[in-house]
Design an enzyme around this catalytic site. Structure first.
Site, mmCIF file in Angstrom:
data_model
loop_
_atom_site.group_PDB
_atom_site.id
_atom_site.type_symbol
_atom_site.label_atom_id
_atom_site.label_comp_id
_atom_site.label_asym_id
_atom_site.label_seq_id
_atom_site.Cartn_x
_atom_site.Cartn_y
_atom_site.Cartn_z
ATOM 1 N N GLN A 266 0.847 -1.186 0.000
ATOM 2 C CA GLN A 266 0.000 0.000 0.000
ATOM 3 C C GLN A 266 0.885 1.238 0.000
ATOM 4 O O GLN A 266 1.756 1.389 0.860
ATOM 5 C CB GLN A 266 -0.918 0.024 1.221
ATOM 6 C CG GLN A 266 -1.951 1.148 1.131
ATOM 7 C CD GLN A 266 -2.772 1.311 2.388
ATOM 8 O OE1 GLN A 266 -2.242 1.711 3.416
ATOM 9 N NE2 GLN A 266 -4.052 1.019 2.315
ATOM 10 N N TYR B 116 -6.278 10.734 4.415
ATOM 11 C CA TYR B 116 -4.940 11.071 3.937
ATOM 12 C C TYR B 116 -5.048 11.865 2.630
ATOM 13 O O TYR B 116 -6.145 12.240 2.215
ATOM 14 C CB TYR B 116 -4.092 9.816 3.824
ATOM 15 C CG TYR B 116 -3.895 9.165 5.182
ATOM 16 C CD1 TYR B 116 -3.261 9.858 6.214
ATOM 17 C CD2 TYR B 116 -4.393 7.897 5.453
ATOM 18 C CE1 TYR B 116 -3.124 9.295 7.480
ATOM 19 C CE2 TYR B 116 -4.256 7.322 6.711
ATOM 20 C CZ TYR B 116 -3.622 8.020 7.717
ATOM 21 O OH TYR B 116 -3.491 7.470 8.972
ATOM 22 N N ARG C 218 -7.697 1.700 -1.995
ATOM 23 C CA ARG C 218 -8.520 1.687 -0.787
ATOM 24 C C ARG C 218 -9.237 3.021 -0.654
ATOM 25 O O ARG C 218 -8.616 4.088 -0.779
ATOM 26 C CB ARG C 218 -7.651 1.445 0.444
ATOM 27 C CG ARG C 218 -8.449 1.059 1.686
ATOM 28 C CD ARG C 218 -7.553 0.866 2.885
ATOM 29 N NE ARG C 218 -8.164 -0.024 3.874
ATOM 30 C CZ ARG C 218 -7.770 -0.117 5.131
ATOM 31 N NH1 ARG C 218 -6.766 0.612 5.575
ATOM 32 N NH2 ARG C 218 -8.359 -0.961 5.955
#
Length: 354
Positions: A102, A183, A230
């Protein structure tokens, strides 16, 4: 007692055959080498222990120093970091597992002590987050961010491209883009954090632009069949929200479908919290996206089975035998050594099922 179930059937994820439908979600553990942010040999042990899952997704790994938001999280932007990750992928592959990395940029969820020359973290807009980060061995308030200049955005995209090339060199089977949990990419998408008035702000199309541009850039490097992402439509994690998330994420998923990513990894509800925190039609995303849908948040054996039976999601020995999980030690989640990381006891072959 053995449970015959779709959870333990093989699954074809693009060109990759997974041994089962269980996916290990990313878990930040703050154990990279301080200063260089290289994964340690313990990381190879940690992921190797978990290689029986169908797919491992690593802890989030920053695409640049600017992208770092927590103490001792690993990077994927230097040669030493690539070499450290190669030891991890080799171990997982030796044990028959598959592993994606990731890749992330935390944006405003950072601290000046983690930034080059004590600079302010960057964000879509100079809107501080009410949140904490782990730095200098403790949890501290995140620092106030500055807004990214329009001219800096191509450099952010290039950082994701470089991270993807490095991931291939490190032996990963694919890449998951971190577009969730407040984020940077999530910050750009949601109007609670994005107050821009240029081409990356205002309308849904503009706010979704960076997430889709990064996805397109990653696909160009590794191919759509080895790219996942994601997303977290309604989580309040890291103080980010959107006034109307359904059309926003319908639009984002339409864009991801057009790029033919191999999966979307969706946090349903609040990250690590209630699934019903806000109304949202996840079925709309499943209908729009034609490949794998990885469902995350609050899944136990019964819920996973139900969702699979309803053709709703694609969720190891413990679940097969119905054995209880180990009790976790929360004090060891962030930072430290083997304790609470690689020393959890394996399932005793004689342990009875529930």
């Amino acid at each position: 007692m053995s449970h015959p179930t779709k959870l333990f059937e093989t699954y074809k994820l693009g060109p990759i055959t997974l041994a089962n439908r269980l996916v290990m979600a990313p878990l930040t553990r703050n154990r990279a080498v301080p200063g260089t942010f290289v994964p340690t040999p313990l990381a190879a042990d940690y992921y190797g222990q978990r290689a029986s899952a169908g797919l491992l997704i690593t802890e989030a790994s920053q695409v640049s120093q600017q992208g770092q938001g927590y103490q001792d999280t690993p990077g994927i932007y230097s040669k030493d970091q690539v070499a450290g990750w190669r030891k991890v992928t080799d171990r997982v592959h030796e044990r028959g597992g598959k592993i994606f990395i990731q890749i992330w940029h935390v944006g405003r969820i950072s601290h000046v002590d983690l930034q080059a020359n004590g600079a302010a973290p960057v964000a879509p807009s100079a809107v501080p987050a009410r949140g904490k980060t782990f730095v200098n061995g403790t949890f501290a308030d995140v620092s106030a961010p500055r807004a990214l200049e329009l001219s800096e955005i191509p450099g952010i995209i290039d950082d994701f491209k470089r991270a993807t090339r490095n991931a291939l060199e490190a032996g990963f089977d694919g890449v998951e883009i971190h577009g969730a949990n407040g984020y940077l990419l999530d910050q750009f998408a949601k109007d609670g954090a994005n107050k821009r008035t240029d081409a990356y702000g205002g309308s849904i199309e503009n706010r979704a632009k960076l997430m889709l541009e990064v996805s397109k850039a990653v696909v160009a490097e590794v191919g759509p069949e080895r790219t996942g992402i994601r997303i977290s439509p309604v989580t309040p994690a890291n103080d980010v929200s959107d006034s109307n998330p359904q059309p926003l994420f319908d639009h984002i998923v339409d864009g991801l479908e057009a790029l033919k990513l191999t999966y979307i990894h969706v946090i349903e509800g609040a990250t690590g919290g209630p699934r019903d925190i806000a109304p949202f039609d996840y079925g709309s995303l499943r209908k729009r996206f034609k490949r794998a849908y990885i469902a995350n948040n609050g899944y136990d054996f019964a819920l996973a089975e139900k969702m699979l039976a309803d053709n709703a999601v694609d969720l190891v020995e413990r679940l097969q035998r119905g054995a209880p999980l180990n009790e976790w030690d929360k004090a060891t989640f962030y930072g430290g050594g083997a304790k609470g990381y690689t020393d959890y006891p394996a399932l005793d072959a004689k342990q009875p099922a529930e």
